[in-house]
Design an enzyme around this catalytic site. Structure first.
Site, PDB file in Angstrom:
ATOM      1  N   HIS A  52      21.368  44.050  53.948  1.00 53.36           N
ATOM      2  CA  HIS A  52      21.413  45.383  54.542  1.00 53.36           C
ATOM      3  C   HIS A  52      20.280  46.250  53.995  1.00 53.36           C
ATOM      4  CE1 HIS A  52      24.150  45.850  50.919  1.00 53.36           C
ATOM      5  NE2 HIS A  52      23.186  46.710  50.678  1.00 53.36           N
TER       6      HIS A  52
HETATM    7  P1  TYD Z   1      28.892  44.983  50.919  1.00 52.35           P
HETATM    8  O1  TYD Z   1      27.994  46.168  51.019  1.00 52.35           O
HETATM    9  O2  TYD Z   1      28.982  44.097  52.137  1.00 52.35           O
HETATM   10  O3  TYD Z   1      28.512  44.103  49.670  1.00 52.35           O
HETATM   11  P2  TYD Z   1      27.124  43.352  49.340  1.00 52.35           P
HETATM   12  O4  TYD Z   1      26.041  44.114  49.994  1.00 52.35           O
HETATM   13  O5  TYD Z   1      27.021  43.370  47.888  1.00 52.35           O
HETATM   14  O6  TYD Z   1      27.218  41.963  49.828  1.00 52.35           O
HETATM   15  O7  TYD Z   1      30.329  45.508  50.541  1.00 52.35           O
HETATM   16  C1  TYD Z   1      31.484  44.679  50.593  1.00 52.35           C
HETATM   17  C2  TYD Z   1      32.688  45.544  50.940  1.00 52.35           C
HETATM   18  O8  TYD Z   1      32.918  46.512  49.921  1.00 52.35           O
HETATM   19  C3  TYD Z   1      32.513  46.314  52.237  1.00 52.35           C
HETATM   20  O9  TYD Z   1      33.750  46.268  52.930  1.00 52.35           O
HETATM   21  C4  TYD Z   1      32.275  47.734  51.804  1.00 52.35           C
HETATM   22  C5  TYD Z   1      32.975  47.819  50.469  1.00 52.35           C
HETATM   23  N1  TYD Z   1      32.325  48.752  49.517  1.00 52.35           N
HETATM   24  C6  TYD Z   1      32.975  49.933  49.183  1.00 52.35           C
HETATM   25  O10 TYD Z   1      34.081  50.243  49.686  1.00 52.35           O
HETATM   26  N2  TYD Z   1      32.378  50.775  48.285  1.00 52.35           N
HETATM   27  C7  TYD Z   1      31.157  50.493  47.727  1.00 52.35           C
HETATM   28  O11 TYD Z   1      30.633  51.303  46.917  1.00 52.35           O
HETATM   29  C8  TYD Z   1      30.496  49.275  48.105  1.00 52.35           C
HETATM   30  C9  TYD Z   1      29.140  48.929  47.529  1.00 52.35           C
HETATM   31  C10 TYD Z   1      31.119  48.436  49.006  1.00 52.35           C
END
Ligand code: TYD
Length: 140
Positions: A52
């Site tokens: 992302h």
């Molecule tokens: P995601 O951004 O997909 O993780 P990564 O980029 O590390 O692979 O986040 C995974 C899940 O966690 C998604 O449902 C959003 C949630 N999340 C939160 O609720 N708060 C946060 O601060 C973060 C970073 C993620």
């Protein structure tokens, strides 16, 4: 925003025979106020994270334990960085696409963020991200 704006920052390290200590202050050691902290742990072998870009949020990633790779992309260049020390980290400004892989077993990634979590701040679709980049600088 371009990849060159992503900087590896060395943090203060107080070496001590009882164990080392590192500290981080917002606007001092990282170029933003810290509004959120999260961490990735128990990452299974072969897993990928990230995938992302953030519209406004700055992040600073540290390998608190073990190691992992961060792949950065700004729409022009791609760069792979390996993090493996708890006394330096990588500052990723907004509008940089990032992916993470090559997590060593037991590794922990600490992330400091300049904003509270907001799903609206994310580009999770790579083509949407490229479209937004093109719209903000049509010459690219
Ligand atoms: P995601 O951004 O997909 O993780 P990564 O980029 O590390 O692979 O986040 C995974 C899940 O966690 C998604 O449902 C959003 C949630 N999340 C939160 O609720 N708060 C946060 O601060 C973060 C970073 C993620």
């Amino acid at each position: 925003m371009e990849i060159e704006a992503c900087r590896r920052i060395e943090l203060p390290k107080i070496a001590d025979p009882r164990g080392n200590l590192t500290f981080i202050e917002g606007m001092q050691h990282v170029p933003f106020q810290i509004k959120r902290v999260f961490y990735l742990y128990d990452v299974p072998g072969g897993a990928d994270r990230g995938g992302h870009a953030l519209k406004t949020c700055h992040q600073f990633l540290i390998a608190m334990s073990g190691s992992f790779d961060i792949i950065l992309y700004d729409g022009r260049e791609k760069e792979r960085t390996h993090l493996n020390r708890s006394y330096y980290g990588l500052h990723i400004p907004p509008m940089i696409w990032r992916e993470m892989d090559n997590f060593s077993s037991g590794s922990v990634c600490l992330a400091l963020a300049s904003e509270p979590y907001s799903p609206d701040d994310y580009y999770r679709d790579y083509h949407e991200y490229l479209k937004a980049l093109a719209a903000s600088s049509p010459s690219k």
